[in-house]
Design an enzyme around this catalytic site. Structure first.
Site, PDB file in Angstrom:
ATOM      1  N   GLY A 188       0.813  -1.208   0.000  1.00  0.00           N
ATOM      2  CA  GLY A 188       0.000   0.000   0.000  1.00  0.00           C
ATOM      3  C   GLY A 188       0.842   1.253   0.000  1.00  0.00           C
ATOM      4  O   GLY A 188       1.945   1.279  -0.558  1.00  0.00           O
ATOM      5  N   SER A 189       0.336   2.295   0.660  1.00  0.00           N
ATOM      6  CA  SER A 189       0.970   3.611   0.606  1.00  0.00           C
ATOM      7  C   SER A 189       2.065   3.760   1.655  1.00  0.00           C
ATOM      8  O   SER A 189       2.093   3.054   2.667  1.00  0.00           O
ATOM      9  CB  SER A 189      -0.086   4.698   0.826  1.00  0.00           C
ATOM     10  N   VAL A 192       0.612   4.931   5.255  1.00  0.00           N
ATOM     11  CA  VAL A 192       0.085   3.841   6.080  1.00  0.00           C
ATOM     12  C   VAL A 192       1.222   2.933   6.547  1.00  0.00           C
ATOM     13  O   VAL A 192       1.199   2.415   7.675  1.00  0.00           O
ATOM     14  CB  VAL A 192      -0.982   3.040   5.309  1.00  0.00           C
ATOM     15  N   GLU A 210       5.605  -3.479   0.772  1.00  0.00           N
ATOM     16  CA  GLU A 210       5.576  -3.329  -0.688  1.00  0.00           C
ATOM     17  C   GLU A 210       4.840  -2.030  -0.978  1.00  0.00           C
ATOM     18  O   GLU A 210       3.616  -1.977  -0.895  1.00  0.00           O
ATOM     19  CB  GLU A 210       4.875  -4.532  -1.331  1.00  0.00           C
ATOM     20  N   CYS A 244       1.348   0.057  -9.019  1.00  0.00           N
ATOM     21  CA  CYS A 244       2.507   0.594  -8.303  1.00  0.00           C
ATOM     22  C   CYS A 244       3.769   0.583  -9.164  1.00  0.00           C
ATOM     23  O   CYS A 244       4.726   1.297  -8.877  1.00  0.00           O
ATOM     24  CB  CYS A 244       2.742  -0.188  -7.013  1.00  0.00           C
TER      25      CYS A 244
END
Length: 469
Positions: A188-189, A192, A210, A244
Site C-alpha cells: 500500500g501507501s 500507512v 511493498e 505501483c
C-alpha cells in the site's frame, strides 16, 4: 463472531500444534487455493469489474493467471525449498553437519491493497502457506466486492484453524495491529506503512513493505519509437494507471518527445478508440475520493495537456492523459500519480536524466528505453530501484524467479517464488556435533596457552585449495 484477538489466538493455537508444518499439509492447502481461484473465476472477474471496471483481459492476466502461475511454481519447488541447505566448513567442524533450516515464522498478517485486490493478497498468501505459517488476511475495504468475495471463499477452501480473513477500515486495522504477529506483510501507501511500522515496533515484529513511488521511464538515443509508444502506453494505462509499477513520468530529449507524442496519440486511439470512456477495455478509478485526488493533482499542474484530459466524476472516469512542458517541481512530480496521467519532462542529456532520477526517492521500478545497449547499461549502473526493465514496462514482475520488491522508500523486502518463501521463513543456523575430535576441541579449554591459541586459529582459518598442475 470471534473478536480479532480470538481469531489470532485460534491461529496461534493451530501453529503451536504444528498443523501447518508438514510438507503435505502445505501442498494440500496450496492445491486447494488453486482450486478456489479456478473454480470461482467468473465470480472473481465480476468482483473486479464491480470494483474497478477491470476488463476481463486485464483481470485474467494480472489477477487470475499470475496467481495460478505462482501456485504452480510454489507447488513444483516446495520440496527443494524445504531441504536443508548445507554450508561450507572449516577443519574444526569437518565432522559436523552444518546447514540452514527454513522454519515458519508463526502467525503472520497480510494486508492487501485495492488496485490488484486478488493478486497482491494471494501471492503473499501462497508464500506464507508454502513457508508453513498460519495466516490472517486483511483485504482492502476500498475494493469492497473483492473484499466480500475473499471472505466468503477462503473459509470454504482453506483450513479455518490455520487461515482467517478479517474486514474493516482504518480504525479496525489500527486495532488489529495491536495484536502480536510474527510477521506483517503490507502492500500500500508509504503513509500507512509508517503507521504499520510504529505498531509493529511495539512487539518487535518484522515487516515486509511493498510500497511504490514515482517509477521513471527514461527514453534516450536511437529507439523504435512506435514500439516504445505501444509498450509505454500499455504499461501506463493498464488498470487506468492504478499500478505501483506503472511508469509515473517520462524523461526524454526534445527530439524524442516530438517523435513520441504523435505515436502515443495513434496508439491510444488504437487501444481505446476515439472515445475511451465508451471502451470496455479501459478501467475506472476505484472511488470518488481517488478520482478527486487525481483531478486536483491535474488541476494544480502547470503542464500542458496534449492528449486526453476529459473526465466524468459520476463514472469515476479519467481519460488517458499526457502532458508536456512539465517541470521537476510541478505538482505532478511531488507524489506518486497512481492514475491515467502521464507527464513528459525533457532532459538535456542522459546524465541530467539520471541526476533527476537520483534526486528523488528510490522507485519500485525503473524503465530505460533505447536501442543502444550502452544507454541501458549506463542507466542500470548509475541508478537504484526495486526492479529494472529495459524497453518495456511492468513485465518484469510477472516472472516468479525474479524478486519483486522495493528499496528505501519504495519498500522493504521482496517476494514472488522462492523470494516469498524466504520472506516468510526463518533461516535457522544448525550445527549437529558428535563426540569425535575431543582432543582437538580441548584446544579451547583452559588453561589457555599461546600454543593452543595458535593451533586453534589454524583449525578455524580458511584453507586455500590445492590444485595439481
Amino acid at each position: 463472531m470471534d473478536t480479532q484477538s480470538q481469531v489470532v489466538d485460534r491461529l496461534r493455537a493451530a501453529f503451536s500444534a504444528d498443523i501447518t508444518k508438514p510438507e503435505q499439509f502445505r501442498r494440500t492447502q496450496l492445491t486447494k487455493l488453486m482450486s478456489m481461484v479456478k473454480e470461482n473465476e467468473e465470480l472473481i472477474l465480476n468482483a473486479l469489474h464491480k470494483d474497478l471496471a477491470k476488463p476481463k483481459f486485464e483481470a485474467i492476466l494480472s489477477e487470475v493467471d499470475i496467481v495460478i502461475n505462482e501456485l504452480h511454481y510454489a507447488i513444483d519447488n516446495l520440496s527443494s525449498w524445504l531441504k536443508p541447505e548445507y554450508v561450507s566448513k572449516n577443519l574444526a567442524t569437518k565432522l559436523d553437519d552444518c546447514f540452514v533450516q527454513r522454519q515458519p515464522l508463526g502467525v503472520v498478517l497480510i494486508i492487501g491493497p485495492w488496485n490488484y485486490p486478488l493478486q497482491l493478497l494471494l501471492i503473499p498468501l501462497v508464500a506464507a502457506i508454502a513457508a508453513g505459517n498460519c495466516v490472517l488476511i486483511k483485504p482492502s475495504e476500498v475494493s469492497a466486492a473483492m473484499d466480500s468475495l475473499i471472505a466468503e471463499l477462503i473459509p470454504k477452501y482453506l483450513s479455518q484453524d490455520c487461515y482467517a480473513v478479517v474486514h474493516g477500515g482504518a480504525e479496525e486495522t489500527k486495532a488489529l495491529l495491536q495484536n502480536r504477529f510474527d510477521h506483517i506483510f503490507y502492500t500500500g501507501s508509504q503513509s500507512v506503512a509508517r503507521s504499520i511500522m510504529q505498531a509493529a515496533s511495539v512487539h518487535l515484529t518484522p515487516v515486509t513493505l511493498e510500497l511504490g513511488g514515482k517509477c521513471p521511464c527514461i527514453i534516450y538515443g536511437k529507439i523504435d519509437i512506435t514500439a516504445a509508444a505501444r509498450r509505454i502506453a500499455w504499461a501506463k494505462f493498464f488498470n487506468a494507471g492504478q499500478s505501483c509499477v506503472a511508469p509515473d513520468y517520462v524523461l526524454c530529449s526534445p527530439e524524442n518527445r516530438d517523435a513520441l507524442l504523435p505515436e502515443l496519440r495513434k496508439v491510444l486511439e488504437n487501444f481505446y478508440g476515439k472515445d475511451p470512456q465508451s471502451c470496455p477495455d479501459f478501467s475506472r478509478i476505484v472511488s470518488p475520493k481517488h478520482w478527486t485526488r487525481l483531478m486536483e493533482l491535474l488541476g494544480r499542474s502547470s503542464g500542458k495537456v496534449v492528449v486526453g484530459g476529459e473526465s466524468s466524476q459520476e463514472d469515476k472516469y479519467i481519460a488517458p492523459t499526457v502532458l508536456v512542458d512539465v517541470a521537476e517541481d510541478d505538482a505532478l512530480m511531488q507524489e506518486e500519480i497512481f492514475g491515467p496521467i502521464l507527464p513528459i519532462l525533457t532532459i538535456e542529456s542522459l546524465e541530467k536524466g539520471i541526476e533527476l532520477i537520483n534526486r528523488k526517492e528510490k522507485p519500485l521500478a525503473l524503465y530505460a528505453f533505447s536501442d543502444e545497449s550502452s544507454v541501458v547499461d549506463t542507466v542500470l549502473q548509475n541508478t537504484s530501484s526495486g526492479g529494472f526493465c529495459s524497453n518495456d514496462g511492468i513485465i518484469h514482475m510477472s516472472l516468479p524467479s525474479l524478486p519483486f520488491g522495493g528499496v528505501g522508500a519504495s519498500g522493504w523486502g521482496s517476494y514472488h517464488g522462492r523470494w516469498g518463501f524466504e520472506a516468510f521463513s526463518h533461516r535457522r543456523a544448525v550445527m549437529l556435533r558428535g563426540w569425535a575430535l575431543e582432543r582437538l576441541n580441548g584446544l579451547r579449554y583452559p588453561p589457555y596457552s599461546e600454543d593452543k591459541l595458535s593451533w586453534l586459529r589454524w583449525t578455524a582459518s580458511p584453507k586455500s585449495r590445492c590444485t595439481l598442475m
